[in-house]
Design a protein around this motif. Structure first.
Motif, PDB file in Angstrom:
ATOM      1  N   GLN A 210     -42.565 -18.749  14.005  1.00 18.76           N
ATOM      2  CA  GLN A 210     -42.383 -18.094  12.702  1.00 18.76           C
ATOM      3  C   GLN A 210     -42.067 -16.609  12.865  1.00 18.76           C
ATOM      4  O   GLN A 210     -41.309 -16.043  12.084  1.00 18.76           O
ATOM      5  N   GLU A 211     -42.652 -15.978  13.882  1.00 17.38           N
ATOM      6  CA  GLU A 211     -42.331 -14.580  14.151  1.00 17.38           C
ATOM      7  C   GLU A 211     -40.852 -14.409  14.490  1.00 17.38           C
ATOM      8  O   GLU A 211     -40.203 -13.443  14.073  1.00 17.38           O
ATOM      9  N   GLU A 212     -40.293 -15.372  15.228  1.00 21.12           N
ATOM     10  CA  GLU A 212     -38.867 -15.329  15.548  1.00 21.12           C
ATOM     11  C   GLU A 212     -38.035 -15.418  14.270  1.00 21.12           C
ATOM     12  O   GLU A 212     -37.034 -14.705  14.113  1.00 21.12           O
ATOM     13  N   LYS A 213     -38.429 -16.279  13.334  1.00 19.53           N
ATOM     14  CA  LYS A 213     -37.725 -16.376  12.050  1.00 19.53           C
ATOM     15  C   LYS A 213     -37.805 -15.063  11.277  1.00 19.53           C
ATOM     16  O   LYS A 213     -36.821 -14.597  10.707  1.00 19.53           O
ATOM     17  N   VAL A 214     -39.005 -14.484  11.264  1.00 22.25           N
ATOM     18  CA  VAL A 214     -39.202 -13.232  10.523  1.00 22.25           C
ATOM     19  C   VAL A 214     -38.305 -12.140  11.082  1.00 22.25           C
ATOM     20  O   VAL A 214     -37.671 -11.388  10.322  1.00 22.25           O
ATOM     21  N   ASN A 215     -38.224 -12.032  12.403  1.00 26.83           N
ATOM     22  CA  ASN A 215     -37.370 -11.005  13.009  1.00 26.83           C
ATOM     23  C   ASN A 215     -35.896 -11.222  12.665  1.00 26.83           C
ATOM     24  O   ASN A 215     -35.157 -10.276  12.398  1.00 26.83           O
ATOM     25  N   TYR A 216     -35.491 -12.495  12.677  1.00 26.97           N
ATOM     26  CA  TYR A 216     -34.098 -12.811  12.333  1.00 26.97           C
ATOM     27  C   TYR A 216     -33.804 -12.446  10.886  1.00 26.97           C
ATOM     28  O   TYR A 216     -32.788 -11.807  10.575  1.00 26.97           O
ATOM     29  N   LEU A 217     -34.706 -12.841   9.978  1.00 25.46           N
ATOM     30  CA  LEU A 217     -34.510 -12.551   8.563  1.00 25.46           C
ATOM     31  C   LEU A 217     -34.551 -11.047   8.302  1.00 25.46           C
ATOM     32  O   LEU A 217     -33.797 -10.528   7.473  1.00 25.46           O
ATOM     33  N   ARG A 218     -35.443 -10.343   8.996  1.00 23.65           N
ATOM     34  CA  ARG A 218     -35.513  -8.886   8.836  1.00 23.65           C
ATOM     35  C   ARG A 218     -34.162  -8.236   9.114  1.00 23.65           C
ATOM     36  O   ARG A 218     -33.668  -7.428   8.317  1.00 23.65           O
ATOM     37  N   ASP A 219     -33.549  -8.606  10.220  1.00 30.69           N
ATOM     38  CA  ASP A 219     -32.256  -8.008  10.587  1.00 30.69           C
ATOM     39  C   ASP A 219     -31.164  -8.402   9.602  1.00 30.69           C
ATOM     40  O   ASP A 219     -30.344  -7.566   9.190  1.00 30.69           O
TER      41      ASP A 219
END
Length: 695
Positions: A527-536
């Protein structure tokens, strides 16, 4: 010597006739006999040999392909032979040279005909030629016109058409942008408020399309919203029907004859936009500027098309368009090419103003235009989800309905429109036909929208539940960046989605501490990987919106979203970084929390989890009351955090072994949970501050 008196009599008769050119007709015996014959005829009438010869076209410096010919008849309507006819060039363009007639004095032949060839001059424009017989007859003169075009007239016509069309489309875009800027905040989220009420949906579709001046743009928005799961496919059918009706308002505006005042509108719009301090008036000025450019483009197209009025191949082509099948095909292809039904109808109105297009030919073209306008939506749906593709297919199906309903009685429809508005101009009749077609389409299809949904479901099929890619945005749509009010709403939905992922991460982070089950951490890291992707992705999307708009309120709103995005990211970093790393270290040791300590951590974790969910509601609904509640709860939770620390120290003082062994980790968890609460509260705080600045 006997021929001299007769010759003298002929000259005397000719001199008494006021021919335009005082040149003797001839001196031979046949001419003498013709003159005497003319005297004996009581009534003579001169007519064009053929109606299509009254107006002719040709290139500068060339001879007309057909001679200018007249027909002379007696009182009984029979052709008369041997009547002198004088041809003369009576008007020519300024500074023209080289224009001439092959012969100026001609006797009619046995069929009553007399003709001559015209060589056009060096300058483009109108050349007028008269053919006359002797004065004293009721109809003794015929006027011919020949339009001379420059040798590169086709090239210049194409340039005029493309340039005029470019100005027309630019004007339409400017007018649309101005209307969206002035009414953009009212439009905000309007398509999301579509309910199950079909009439409301149709009304929303009509309103939005009237504002943005394009049913294609409305359909593309609907494709994007369904793709982003903001709308369901079935809700879009009434909106699409309303969009078809809304685009007819553009045609009604175009039908007004105000091209002469187009530059006045451009000037007025420019000065309003340039010198108004209020943003609303600047938007109105920009819209007025676009309105003037639109009509100026129509004027340029109209002037460019003027030579086509006498170009036989083009006229014959337009006559063929009265065949419904050919007209529908031509309208669909041309509209698909320029991707604007409004622009195509504008061209039709220009043709009608030049007398090149009849109402019978216009109606099949309108039906074809209805079909062609679906291409934009179909293209936008290619890379969209299956549900979004259904919107584009439904738009096509609805337009096919219009063809099925009207294709068989286009002529009767034209007669019906004329009966309703008998005094209207041809341009207005075309606009009225467009309105009637789409009004009847709406009334016919709106009651059967469930059947349309079933038909489209059958045509497109059901979605396959394959595995979706893990890293992708769900709401962001690149095509909506040019409409910042809608793009910001999509970005907001994506931030809410990211916040829900963060909330889910937080909900599972305590389990590895209590149960020492590290499998939950794999989910947290994913989920952290998703959050980082969505943030960018969201950050880049918001920055692009800022580059697209100059409106202060929208820029401030995007910064509020960036701030919220940053706070959610910090919460995710604490969960996946600080807490997850400590959970891994904790699981490797044999220590456990005391029973009381475990309950306290669970209670505090639950309260902070509810705080995160409240923040999501504040951001989603702009709920300022809940934002104030979050600030109040934050103060309570700070007090609670200190109280829980005291209770932990009390257990250590009592000598409870688990509390002594877990002390460091226990206190770190409390501190990190309190930090997460601070970041969540910051989102509510900035929402309150931003609202105070806005008011």
């Amino acid at each position: 010597m006997s021929g001299w008196p007769l010759h003298f009599l002929l000259l005397f008769l000719l001199q008494t006739v006021e021919f335009p050119v005082n040149t003797p007709v001839g001196t031979d015996t046949a001419t003498d006999a013709a003159s005497i014959a003319q005297d004996t005829v009581s009534v003579l009438t001169i007519l064009p040999a053929a109606e299509n010869q009254v107006r002719a076209t040709g290139l500068c410096g060339t001879v007309l392909s057909e001679p200018i010919r007249v027909l002379v008849l007696d009182g009984k309507g029979s052709p008369v032979e041997g009547i002198p006819v004088v041809f003369r060039i009576t008007s020519r363009p300024d500074q023209s040279e080289g224009d001439r007639l092959a012969e100026e004095h001609i006797l009619t032949d046995s069929t009553g005909l007399a003709g001559t060839l015209l060589t056009l001059g060096s300058r483009p424009g109108i050349y007028q030629v008269t053919g006359r017989i002797r004065e004293g007859f009721p109809d003794n003169e015929v006027l011919f016109q020949a339009r001379a075009s420059s040798r590169n007239w086709i090239f210049m016509l194409i340039i005029g058409l493309l340039g005029g069309l470019g100005l027309f489309l630019f004007g339409m875009h400017s007018m649309s942008e101005g209307l969206k800027q002035s009414a953009g905040e009212r439009m905000r989220g309007i398509l999301e408020q579509v309910t199950r009420n079909r009439i409301v949906g149709a009304g929303i579709g009509t309103l939005v399309t009237t504002i943005i001046q394009s049913s294609s743009a409305t359909s593309v928005m609907l494709v994007s919203f369904v793709n982003a799961r903001l709308l369901q496919f079935r809700q879009t059918i009434p909106v699409l029907l309303g969009a078809a009706l809304g685009t007819t308002i553009t045609a009604q505006i175009i039908a007004f004859r105000i091209t002469e005042y187009s530059l006045l509108l451009v000037a007025a719009g420019f000065f309003i936009q340039s010198f108004s301090r209020k943003e609303h008036f600047r938007a109105v000025g920009y819209s007025l500027f676009g309105f003037g450019i639109l009509f100026f483009g129509m004027k340029i197209m109209s002037d460019a098309m003027a030579p086509l009025r006498e170009w036989t191949p083009f006229i014959e082509l337009l006559l063929k368009l009265e065949n419904p099948a050919l007209g529908i095909l031509a309208g669909a292809l041309f509209t698909a090419l320029i991707q604007s039904s409004s622009a195509f109808i504008g061209i039709m109105i220009v043709l009608a103003s030049q007398g090149l297009l009849s109402l019978d030919a216009s109606i099949p073209l309108l039906l074809g235009s209805n079909l062609g306008t679906t291409v934009t939506a179909l293209l936008s749906g290619l890379k969209s989800s299956l549900e979004a593709k259904k919107v584009a297919v439904a738009f096509l199906v609805i337009k096919i309905f219009s063809v099925v309903i009207f294709a068989g009685w286009t002529s009767r429809l034209g007669n019906l429109v004329v009966q309703f508005t008998p005094e209207a101009s041809l341009q207005r009749l075309i606009a009225n036909s467009h309105t009637i077609i789409n009004t009847i389409l709406l009334l016919a299809v709106l009651p059967i929208t469930p059947l349309v949904v079933k038909l489209v479901d059958y045509l497109v099929g059901k979605p396959s539940f394959g595995k979706k890619p893990a890293l992708q945005t769900q709401y962001l749509d690149e095509s909506m960046i040019s409409t910042p009010s809608i793009a910001l709403n999509l970005a907001k939905q994506e931030i809410i989605r990211m916040g829900m992922i963060v909330s889910d991460m937080f909900g599972g982070i305590l389990k590895p501490f209590v149960d020492k089950d590290l499998s939950q951490l794999d989910r947290v890291y994913a989920q952290e990987e998703k959050v980082n992707y969505l943030r960018d992705a969201i950050k880049e999307y918001l920055l692009r919106i800022n580059r697209e708009t100059t409106k202060t309120s929208r820029i401030n709103e995007s910064f509020l979203m960036l701030y919220t995005l940053n706070e959610f990211e910090k919460i995710a970093d604490i969960i996946s970084g600080n807490l997850a790393i400590r959970a891994e270290k904790w699981s490797a040791r044999e220590f456990r929390f005391s029973e009381s300590g475990t309950k306290e951590l669970a209670v505090y974790h639950g309260k902070i989890g509810r705080q995160i969910r409240r923040v999501l509601e504040v951001f989603d609904e702009t709920n300022l009351q809940k934002a104030a509640l979050i600030k109040q709860k934050h103060k309570e939770y700070r007090v609670l955090s200190r109280e829980l620390e005291k209770q932990h120290y009390a257990r250590i003082t009592e000598g409870i072994q688990e509390s002594v062994e877990s002390s460091t980790t226990h206190l770190e968890i409390l501190a990190l949970l309190a930090t997460i609460d601070s970041h969540a509260t910051n989102i509510a705080r900035i929402a309150l501050e931003w609202n105070q600045k806005a008011t």
